[in-house]
Design an enzyme around this catalytic site. Structure first.
Site, PDB file in Angstrom:
ATOM      1  CG  HIS A   1      -2.128  -0.814   1.091  1.00 32.16           C
ATOM      2  ND1 HIS A   1      -3.278  -0.399   0.452  1.00 32.16           N
ATOM      3  CD2 HIS A   1      -2.388  -2.082   1.500  1.00 32.16           C
ATOM      4  CE1 HIS A   1      -4.179  -1.353   0.490  1.00 32.16           C
ATOM      5  NE2 HIS A   1      -3.671  -2.389   1.118  1.00 32.16           N
TER       6      HIS A   1
ATOM      7  CE  LYS B   1      -6.381  12.888  -1.009  1.00 32.88           C
ATOM      8  NZ  LYS B   1      -6.636  11.570  -1.558  1.00 32.88           N
ATOM      9  NE  ARG B   2      -5.032  10.616   9.793  1.00 30.83           N
ATOM     10  CZ  ARG B   2      -4.525   9.656  10.568  1.00 30.83           C
ATOM     11  NH1 ARG B   2      -4.902   8.411  10.427  1.00 30.83           N
ATOM     12  NH2 ARG B   2      -3.657   9.940  11.512  1.00 30.83           N
TER      13      ARG B   2
ATOM     14  CE  LYS C   1      -2.586  10.731   2.775  1.00 25.11           C
ATOM     15  NZ  LYS C   1      -3.117   9.921   1.690  1.00 25.11           N
TER      16      LYS C   1
ATOM     17  CB  THR D   1     -10.388   4.735  -1.994  1.00 27.01           C
ATOM     18  OG1 THR D   1     -10.027   5.019  -0.637  1.00 27.01           O
ATOM     19  CG2 THR D   1      -9.694   3.465  -2.435  1.00 27.01           C
TER      20      THR D   1
ATOM     21  CE  LYS E   1     -14.337   6.059  -0.084  1.00 26.50           C
ATOM     22  NZ  LYS E   1     -13.488   6.167   1.103  1.00 26.50           N
TER      23      LYS E   1
END
Length: 825
Positions: free
Chosen positions: A378, A569-570, A575, A670, A674
């Site tokens: 991952h 996002k975390r 990110k 993901t 969505k």
């Protein structure tokens, strides 16, 4: 602001309830009242809203149980290959509405609750989220369970029943405060404790080599108690099981202390054993080498493998007597999928059972282990890869360390035979990393000990093959695969966006719910003015509803007619929430007529830079939101305590989805899927699944900007460019204390990181991002056609497609469309 209609107020209109069947309203009312009066309230005169929620949950659960028992009977009769999905995280969210949809009960429940004078939406809001995950990895596992049941696979999810899930986040004066998530305080109506399947788990001790073969002795025992949660498929009467283990101390735990008179202390020490399942580690994409975490990883693996082997041996329903004694057919009947490296200890544990307990020869045991296990990678971030100190293994799992050494020796002998004298390659490929301390590389163990290794988006799988595991790929290229992630359309369209679901059903029927590729049929209506208007109207209603929620919960008024630009996002530097933040400051400086920018995020508690980023975003928001010159043209909202149930409100309301990680760092994403499915356009880099989204919906229907992977690699070699004038002025503004007047140097660490150690290349993409955002503003009026093209192109990103690929190409099973007869048939 016009108050939007709730789903309940629109209940007589066409809605998702129309495609979930009618059911027996009278029977549901009767069952609800029975549970309310006899199961829950009993001697009390007054019922509370929570009592009503539990009564409804028990009523719905009644419809699950018969199907659940029948599904397990069906599996024992057919004896199919069983899939076991091992994950340290299952981010399930709420269960009630999802279960009603999958069983086709939502219409009947809605009508029954309405007739009883209650509000279904209000009851649904009472349910606690099961937040047993940090973010994408745990939510993916939840989507996969839904798809495995919907595809009729005999599948089990295995994890830990954390007493405290992902922490509750509070924002106080702009700073993140963590509170424990006591999600079980009112009980959990969806789980069933199974103490009859309690299993012993061993820790510590030593290895006794005398008497032919190794024996792990003098161990400390902790008991693993299973709690089972039913996982219903969509309208096929299949109900699979998620089994979560809880740690219990045995009754004699430390009671030898009693002999010296300290009985009370001995009983209190039971907590030491039970701490194993107490709390979820809140680190996302970051490895924390704590002994308790290693205990958690072994605990779930050891309990699960005992369970798998018991089920394999006694393959008759309700029978525990061994029927199979030979392990030859084990890989034909059992598949074990490792969700990242966290359950990697399944490999040495299965070897220990086969060699030490079942007395198989090493070669035979190894062949069975490799054919049974598969590994999903991952992340490519070095700080996220698990490397456990050898001394910790030696103390906690001495026999497993011996087995890992043996696996490594045989592996290196093979590499050495293929590449004689290539010592560098041996060092790179070893499972044991030399150093102080010596460490076990868990990713290498996973690659060597499995028959399939997959990344989670095409670009990520290429990086895995060409970079992270290149040496392993050179030797066994056939082992490496791609399985692009997906999301379940049941939760992420039917449940969270009934208005859009109704529109789609009206145009193309309801078969898309189990075959998302059918959304391509929407392209026929791209020039249908009425359909365009209706899609736009649904989005506006969702935005109105979300604006109303923000006003109620956050006391912030935003203009629902403006563009909702959302980054979920975390918090992590890769990110690039900072890139988004710099853009907000740039917009503020220009005081352009633009939109609110809700930003929804959480940071791991120990991650200093992440907490500083949150403080910066909230500080910028504080200045921007109170500036009378800006007014309502720009708002910055940080949504605290982001979780699955909040995502179900945010996602349908978004216009623009921020997917702006540095190219080559996000494995898949993901959240991007969505948003796409729910009619938000994507602004993003060519990273993770964005690449395939651009392919499916055509790149001109996304806002793609910035460096590609090869540009990032080239920059790493020659060094970053100098920051541009615009970005320098924004940095000056931050470092001057404009956003923190009481503490001018508050953000010095953020500024220093950006100026001197911009590892994730915020400045390098800054100008391209700003230009792309201008393009967004200019195109906002021609938005809806692009939206429909995105929804029509999102078919690939169903977890049903992902799981079908896992089933056929890794597990060797075929999805089934067989509908198990309902309990009353």
């Amino acid at each position: 602001m016009a108050k939007p209609l709730t789903d309940s107020e629109k209940r007589k209109q066409i809605s998702v309830r129309g495609i979930t069947g009618v059911g027996d309203v009278a029977e549901i009312k009767k069952s609800f009242n029975r549970h309310l009066h006899f199961t829950l309230v009993k001697d009390r005169i007054v019922s509370t809203p929570r009592d009503y929620y539990f009564a409804l949950a028990h009523t719905v659960r009644d419809h699950l149980v018969g199907r659940w028992i029948r599904t397990q009977q069906y599996y024992y009769e057919k004896d199919p290959k069983r899939i076991h999905y091992l994950s340290l995280e299952f981010y399930m969210g709420r269960t009630l509405q999802n279960t009603m949809i999958n069983l086709g009960l939502q219409s009947a429940c809605d009508e029954a609750i309405y007739q009883l004078g209650l509000d279904l939406e209000e009851l649904q809001e009472i349910e606690e989220d099961a937040g047993l995950g940090n973010g994408g990895l745990g939510r993916l596992a939840a989507c996969f369970l839904d798809s495995m049941a919907s595809l009729g696979l005999a599948a089990y999810g295995y994890g830990i029943r954390y007493e405290f899930g992902i922490f509750n986040q509070k924002i106080s004066e702009g700073w993140q405060i963590e509170e424990a998530d006591d999600w079980l305080r009112y009980g959990n109506p969806w789980e069933k404790a199974r103490p009859e399947f309690m299993l012993p788990i061993h820790f510590y001790g030593r290895v006794d080599q005398s008497g032919g073969g190794a024996k792990w002795v003098d161990t400390q025992i902790v008991l693993a108690m299973p709690y089972d949660t039913p996982v219903p498929g969509y309208k096929n009467n299949t109900v699979n099981t998620m089994r979560l283990w809880s740690a219990k101390a045995p009754n004699d735990f430390n009671l030898q202390e009693f002999n010296v008179g300290d009985y009370i202390e001995a009983v209190l020490d039971r907590n030491l054993a039970e701490n194993i399942s107490r709390v979820l580690y809140p680190n996302d994409n970051f490895f924390e080498g704590k002994e308790l975490r290693l205990k958690q990883e072994y605990f779930v693996v050891a309990a699960t493998l005992q369970d798998i082997i018991r089920r394999f041996k006694s393959s008759k329903f309700g029978c525990r007597d061994p029927v199979r004694t030979s392990f030859d057919s084990f890989p034909d009947k059992v598949a074990i999928q490792l969700n990242d490296t966290h359950p990697a200890l399944a490999i040495p544990e299965l070897m220990r059972i086969l060699v030490d307990v079942e007395k198989l020869e090493w070669e035979k045991a190894w062949d069975i282990t490799v054919k049974t296990c598969a590994y999903t990678n991952h992340t490519v971030l070095p700080e996220a890869l698990e490397r456990w100190p050898v001394y910790m293994f030696e103390k906690l799992l001495p026999r497993h360390l011996q087995i890992i050494y043996e696996i490594n020796q045989r592996h290196l002998d093979r590499v050495s035979a293929l590449y004689p004298g290539d010592w560098d390659r041996l060092k790179r490929m070893s499972l044991i990393e030399e150093g102080d301390p010596k460490r076990v590389n868990m990713a290498h163990l996973c690659v060597v000990g499995t028959h399939a290794v997959n990344g989670v988006a095409r670009i990520h799988s290429e990086i895995v093959k060409n970079s992270v595991f290149k040496d392993f790929y050179d030797i066994e290229p056939e082992k490496f695969q791609n399985k692009t992630n997906g999301i379940t359309p049941r939760r992420w369209l039917l449940l969270c966006n009934p208005g859009l679901t109704d529109l789609i059903v009206e145009k193309i029927g309801e078969d898309f719910v189990t075959d998302l590729y059918q959304l391509k049929k929407l392209l026929k209506f791209i020039d249908d003015g009425i359909f365009l208007r209706d899609v736009s109207k649904v989005k506006q209603e969702n935005k109105l509803k979300f604006s109303s929620y923000l006003e109620q919960e956050y006391n912030v008024k935003i203009n629902p007619a403006s563009l909702f630009d959302i980054q979920v996002k975390r918090i992590h530097e890769y990110k690039r929430q900072l890139l988004n933040c710099l853009h907000i400051i740039t917009l503020y400086n220009r005081t352009v007529t633009v939109s609110p920018l809700p930003v929804c995020l959480q940071a791991a508690p120990g991650y200093h830079m992440a907490k500083m980023i949150i403080k910066l975003i909230t500080s910028v928001g504080n200045i921007v939101n109170h500036d009378p010159v800006v007014g309502d043209r720009l708002k910055v909202i940080f949504l605290e305590n982001y979780r699955v149930s909040l995502a179900e409100k945010v996602v349908p309301a978004a216009d623009l989805s921020e997917q702006i990680s540095t190219a080559g760092t996000e494995a898949s994403g993901t959240g991007n899927m969505k948003f796409m499915l729910n009619g938000a356009l994507t602004i993003g880099t060519m990273d993770g699944a964005n690449v395939e989204m651009a392919e499916e919906a055509k790149e001109e229907n996304l806002f793609i900007f910035g460096m590609r992977v090869e540009d990032v690699e080239a920059m790493d070699k020659k060094g970053p460019p100098l920051p541009l004038r615009d970005s320098i002025s924004v940095i000056d503004q931050i470092s001057s204390g404009f956003f923190s007047p009481k503490q001018p140097d508050l953000f010095k660490d953020v500024v220093n990181m950006l100026m001197n150690n911009d590892r994730f290349k915020v400045f390098a993409d800054y100008e391209a991002y700003i230009s792309c955002q201008e393009k967004v503003s200019n195109l906002y009026k021609e938005w809806t056609k692009m939206v429909i093209k995105n929804i029509a192109g999102s078919g690939k990103f169903s977890s049903d497609r992902t799981i079908s690929e896992y089933a056929r190409e890794i597990w060797g099973v075929e999805p089934s469309s067989v509908k198990i007869p309902a309990p009353n048939e």
